[in-house]
Every structure is written in C-alpha cells, then in structure tokens.
Motif scaffolding. Sequence first.
Motif, PDB file in Angstrom:
ATOM      1  N   UNK A   1      46.847  36.017  48.139  1.00  0.00           N
ATOM      2  CA  UNK A   1      45.366  36.599  48.734  1.00  0.00           C
ATOM      3  C   UNK A   1      44.396  36.462  47.380  1.00  0.00           C
ATOM      4  N   UNK A   2      43.892  34.846  47.385  1.00  0.00           N
ATOM      5  CA  UNK A   2      42.687  34.279  46.603  1.00  0.00           C
ATOM      6  C   UNK A   2      41.694  35.770  46.503  1.00  0.00           C
ATOM      7  N   UNK A   3      40.887  35.952  44.855  1.00  0.00           N
ATOM      8  CA  UNK A   3      39.498  36.594  45.021  1.00  0.00           C
ATOM      9  C   UNK A   3      39.424  37.745  45.529  1.00  0.00           C
ATOM     10  N   UNK A   4      40.584  38.616  45.452  1.00  0.00           N
ATOM     11  CA  UNK A   4      41.659  39.788  45.499  1.00  0.00           C
ATOM     12  C   UNK A   4      40.485  41.320  45.664  1.00  0.00           C
TER      13      UNK A   4
ATOM     14  N   UNK B   1      50.772  39.091  46.836  1.00  0.00           N
ATOM     15  CA  UNK B   1      50.355  38.378  45.576  1.00  0.00           C
ATOM     16  C   UNK B   1      48.807  37.958  45.470  1.00  0.00           C
ATOM     17  N   UNK B   2      48.251  39.222  44.352  1.00  0.00           N
ATOM     18  CA  UNK B   2      46.752  39.333  44.512  1.00  0.00           C
ATOM     19  C   UNK B   2      46.173  38.410  43.405  1.00  0.00           C
ATOM     20  N   UNK B   3      44.655  37.403  43.515  1.00  0.00           N
ATOM     21  CA  UNK B   3      44.436  36.803  42.672  1.00  0.00           C
ATOM     22  C   UNK B   3      42.928  37.353  42.656  1.00  0.00           C
TER      23      UNK B   3
ATOM     24  N   UNK C   1      51.400  33.231  54.887  1.00  0.00           N
ATOM     25  CA  UNK C   1      50.277  33.690  54.949  1.00  0.00           C
ATOM     26  C   UNK C   1      49.527  33.877  53.755  1.00  0.00           C
ATOM     27  N   UNK C   2      48.428  32.755  53.638  1.00  0.00           N
ATOM     28  CA  UNK C   2      48.061  32.404  52.547  1.00  0.00           C
ATOM     29  C   UNK C   2      46.710  32.238  52.616  1.00  0.00           C
ATOM     30  N   UNK C   3      45.437  33.217  52.140  1.00  0.00           N
ATOM     31  CA  UNK C   3      43.760  33.787  52.379  1.00  0.00           C
ATOM     32  C   UNK C   3      43.269  33.558  51.336  1.00  0.00           C
ATOM     33  N   UNK C   4      42.349  32.179  50.685  1.00  0.00           N
ATOM     34  CA  UNK C   4      41.780  31.668  50.285  1.00  0.00           C
ATOM     35  C   UNK C   4      40.304  32.381  50.228  1.00  0.00           C
ATOM     36  N   UNK C   5      40.097  33.733  49.689  1.00  0.00           N
ATOM     37  CA  UNK C   5      38.711  34.209  49.906  1.00  0.00           C
ATOM     38  C   UNK C   5      38.045  34.324  48.429  1.00  0.00           C
ATOM     39  N   UNK C   6      38.560  33.550  47.360  1.00  0.00           N
ATOM     40  CA  UNK C   6      37.963  33.338  46.608  1.00  0.00           C
ATOM     41  C   UNK C   6      36.080  32.132  46.207  1.00  0.00           C
TER      42      UNK C   6
ATOM     43  N   UNK D   1      34.915  41.882  47.237  1.00  0.00           N
ATOM     44  CA  UNK D   1      34.576  42.361  48.104  1.00  0.00           C
ATOM     45  C   UNK D   1      35.723  42.457  50.036  1.00  0.00           C
ATOM     46  N   UNK D   2      35.148  41.050  50.563  1.00  0.00           N
ATOM     47  CA  UNK D   2      36.312  40.632  51.725  1.00  0.00           C
ATOM     48  C   UNK D   2      37.299  40.402  51.303  1.00  0.00           C
ATOM     49  N   UNK D   3      37.765  40.332  49.960  1.00  0.00           N
ATOM     50  CA  UNK D   3      39.643  39.919  49.742  1.00  0.00           C
ATOM     51  C   UNK D   3      40.631  40.947  49.672  1.00  0.00           C
ATOM     52  N   UNK D   4      39.154  42.090  48.689  1.00  0.00           N
ATOM     53  CA  UNK D   4      40.154  43.540  48.915  1.00  0.00           C
ATOM     54  C   UNK D   4      40.134  43.936  50.137  1.00  0.00           C
ATOM     55  N   UNK D   5      39.905  44.095  50.845  1.00  0.00           N
ATOM     56  CA  UNK D   5      39.592  44.634  52.034  1.00  0.00           C
ATOM     57  C   UNK D   5      40.539  44.069  52.783  1.00  0.00           C
ATOM     58  N   UNK D   6      40.689  42.421  52.857  1.00  0.00           N
ATOM     59  CA  UNK D   6      41.787  41.972  53.710  1.00  0.00           C
ATOM     60  C   UNK D   6      43.383  42.646  52.564  1.00  0.00           C
ATOM     61  N   UNK D   7      43.423  42.704  51.512  1.00  0.00           N
ATOM     62  CA  UNK D   7      44.638  43.209  50.593  1.00  0.00           C
ATOM     63  C   UNK D   7      45.146  44.252  51.078  1.00  0.00           C
TER      64      UNK D   7
END
Length: 257
Positions: free
Chosen positions: A10-13, A33-35, A84-89, A16-22
């Motif tokens: 998860x990028x952008x962890x 893997x949190x960026x 799974x790759x979530x590109x939230x940054x 707000x959204x990235x942290x909530x998805x984590x």
Amino acid sequence: MPAKRRLILITGASGAIGGALADAYAEPGVELILQGRDPIALKMAAHRCTLRGAQVTLSRLDLAQPGALTSWLDSMVDEQLPNLVILAAGINLNTRAAEGEDPEPSQHLLALNLLTPIRIAQALAPRMKARGSGHLVFISSLAGWYGLPVTPSYSASKAGIKAYGEALRGWLAPHGVGVSVVMPGYVKSPMADGMLGPKPWVWSPQRAARVIRQGIQCNKARISFPFPLNLGSWCLAVMPAALSQRVVSWLGYGVKP
C-alpha cells in the motif's frame, strides 16, 4: 512447512485512505508493506496493524524518484511478488485565481499522482501476468469524470490514471490478474479539507476503506462513491461542455478573478 503469507503493498499509507486500507487488511497471515511520507502517521499505522496480527514493513521512499523506485520494486519482488498492490499515494494542488498553478508543484503532482503508479504497474504487472494472479488498484477520483477549475492538474492526473487502469484491466484480465480503479468523492482528510469549493457527502476514511475492500474482493472494474456525487460527476462528463462549465461554476467550483 509454514503457509506463505499474503503480501499486500500500500503506497500512501500515511494518508487517510491508505491508512484506513492498511487497517482494513491487517490480520494474521497478512504481510503489509506500507509506504508513506509522514513518519509519525506511518509508524502509528504500523502499530495498529501489528496489534491486529499483521506483519508490517515500512518504507519512506520518495516515489517520485524513478531510479530509487525501480530499485525498491526489484528488491521487493526478489523476495516475493505482492498479491495485492494499492496505489493510494497522491497530493493535491489548488489553483490561484489570477496566476493559475505554479509549474513546479504541478509537475511534482503529475509525477506522483500519474507517472508513479504507472511506473509501479509497469514493473509489477508483467510479473503478475506471468504468475497468473494478482490485483492492482489505482486511486483516481470523481474529479476524473470532469476537470474542476480549482484543481486542473489534480483533475488531469486522476482522469489519466482512471484511463490507464481501465486499459490495463483489459490487458491483464485474460491472465488472471485483476485491476480496479477507485473513484472516491470527498473523504475526510487534511487534503480534502484543503480543497476549494463545497464538499457534499463527506465519508470517513474507514467507510471508504470498507467499500474499497469489498469492491476489490469482487474484482470490480470501477469502485466509485458516494452514489449521488458519482452520478452528478458522470453527468458533467456527458453533458455539453459549455453547460457543464456553467453548472460547475454555479455549484461553487469556479475560479473568481
């Protein structure tokens, strides 16, 4: 032999959204893997996820540096290709009425919001295709339906990543790899608070994360919310451009001289 852990990037962890998805994906058997850019928010996210039973690795890599990004991705897949790759940054930039957007911040925004997720997908998608499994998630925005005068570069970046994700889905679908494009409306966060114009139907990050996770699980091509704002934004995209521009200005998103 112990079962292989599910690996989620998860990028952008630290956002707000990235942290909530984590938080939404943190559970036993999951390695995250949190960026993120904010070290304090990133450590807090890691602490919450660890308490939920997940294994967590943190990265404060500057995603806008192509060389460092490539090296990071290569070293990651040498260990294990993410499931799974979530590109939230992402970042936002409001225009100034008289001068418009500053060129340098605008270029940085486009590099982070558009070019970076494309580079990550170009590095990981062929490997997922060869493996026959995986899922890529791009965070667009309802601003991707119709460009707002107060955020032209942001709107362009979100429209671009929407089109890219939709095209990539068609390429990867026959090979067992999913691609979802997320188009949120306003989600409570410092970035949303800083955006100009009215903010109807604001969602909490936790509510957004629940809907996004459900959509990913169903391999939805497009995950857009809330419904009234999504419908209105889509209407702006299909109406005559002159009418859409008048409606946007009437709603309070115009730029006054």
